[in-house]
Design an enzyme around this catalytic site. Structure first.
Site, PDB file in Angstrom:
ATOM      1  N   LYS A   1      -0.252   3.592   4.323  1.00  0.00           N
ATOM      2  CA  LYS A   1       0.411   2.326   4.041  1.00  0.00           C
ATOM      3  C   LYS A   1       1.910   2.480   4.304  1.00  0.00           C
ATOM      4  CE  LYS A   1      -0.394   0.049   0.327  1.00  0.00           C
ATOM      5  NZ  LYS A   1      -0.137  -1.166   1.124  1.00  0.00           N
TER       6      LYS A   1
ATOM      7  N   GLU B   1       4.683  -0.090  -3.788  1.00  0.00           N
ATOM      8  CA  GLU B   1       3.225  -0.284  -3.699  1.00  0.00           C
ATOM      9  C   GLU B   1       2.493   0.856  -4.394  1.00  0.00           C
ATOM     10  OE1 GLU B   1       2.796  -2.753   0.488  1.00  0.00           O
ATOM     11  OE2 GLU B   1       2.832  -0.586   0.552  1.00  0.00           O
TER      12      GLU B   1
HETATM   13  C1  5RP Z   1       3.556  -2.655   3.518  1.00  0.00           C
HETATM   14  C2  5RP Z   1       2.125  -2.248   3.651  1.00  0.00           C
HETATM   15  C3  5RP Z   1       1.191  -3.284   4.133  1.00  0.00           C
HETATM   16  O1  5RP Z   1       0.242  -3.539   3.146  1.00  0.00           O
HETATM   17  C4  5RP Z   1       0.526  -2.787   5.390  1.00  0.00           C
HETATM   18  O2  5RP Z   1       1.541  -2.479   6.343  1.00  0.00           O
HETATM   19  C5  5RP Z   1      -0.435  -3.820   5.973  1.00  0.00           C
HETATM   20  O3  5RP Z   1       0.285  -4.939   6.415  1.00  0.00           O
HETATM   21  P1  5RP Z   1      -0.408  -6.149   7.163  1.00  0.00           P
HETATM   22  O4  5RP Z   1      -1.376  -6.766   6.214  1.00  0.00           O
HETATM   23  O5  5RP Z   1       0.756  -7.041   7.528  1.00  0.00           O
HETATM   24  O6  5RP Z   1      -1.096  -5.589   8.393  1.00  0.00           O
HETATM   25  O7  5RP Z   1       1.730  -1.145   3.357  1.00  0.00           O
HETATM   26  O8  5RP Z   1       4.358  -1.587   3.116  1.00  0.00           O
END
Ligand code: 5RP
Length: 230
Positions: A99, A108
């Protein structure tokens, strides 16, 4: 007959809103898939009188949730988080994840680690057999130590690159930098790698999320959503 294609992110995000029950304190993840969840959640709050409050994992999510009318709380104001819905850049068969594509990995991970239940919403393209081959691993670092952390990360077998936005150094909500680490081979042992990265002085957090997710909601372009419990 022609079939219109559904957006897999929207399918997963909307389905996740059905997991919410009144009275819950929610962790609100970050990203474009989570946005669909926020919209559906706001809709349930407006129409169905759902009573919830959400702890946002980024300034971006905080702003979007406010605009949508979702009641918010800070981490200091809650004693527990019942359910967190968040996205991922890669998720494997054990629900381990990379992530941090949006740069919100630190908050997160804090929120996920405090949650009774973590639901991950993704399009089918994010599901992988092994982590590390389709997405660079983000590592949040204090700017002071960036160059030394970069060398230490390289010694773990990856190529770190400083994340830029609009030609300038990307700055996280916590005023740190991000090194995106590219691997040429799949990550063999995500838990061991997470420990090794965390042990480097100057690292704030890595985007490896190991053992934190409980349920995976995978959206497909035919409009179906696979919901799999760990
Ligand atoms: C942000 C994250 C997001 O949850 C991850 O990048 C997925 O993003 P998206 O749903 O726009 O593809 O970890 O830090």
């Amino acid at each position: 007959m022609t079939h219109s294609q559904a957006d897999p992110k929207e399918v997963a995000g909307r389905r996740a809103a059905e997991l919410v029950e009144t009275g819950m304190t929610l962790g609100l993840g970050t990203g474009s898939t989570v946005y669909f969840y926020l919209v559906a959640l706001a809709d349930r709050i407006r129409r169905g009188g759902l009573k919830v409050r959400g702890v946002p994992t980024s300034l971006d999510t905080e702003r979007k949730a406010r605009e949508l009318g979702i009641p918010l709380a800070t981490l200091d104001e809650v004693t527990r988080i019942d359910l967190t819905v968040d996205g991922a850049d890669e998720i494997d068969v054990r629900f381990d994840m990379i992530k941090g594509g949006g740069g919100a990995l630190l908050r997160e991970k804090v929120v996920a680690s405090l949650s009774q239940r973590v639901a991950i919403v993704v399009g089918a393209n994010k599901v992988v057999h092994r982590l590390g081959l389709t997405f660079a691993l983000p590592v949040e670092v204090v700017p002071f130590a960036r160059a030394v952390v970069e060398r230490s990360l390289a010694s773990l077998g990856c190529s770190p690159t400083l994340r830029l936005r609009d030609g300038r150094e990307f700055v996280t909500d916590n005023h740190n930098a991000i090194l995106d680490c590219t691997f040429t081979r799949a990550i063999e042992d995500p838990a061991a790698l997470e420990r090794a990265i965390d042990a480097i002085p100057g690292v704030v957090e890595s985007g490896l999320f190991v053992g934190l997710a409980h349920v995976r909601l995978v959206g497909h372009s035919d409009g179906s959503c696979e919901v799999v419990e760990k």
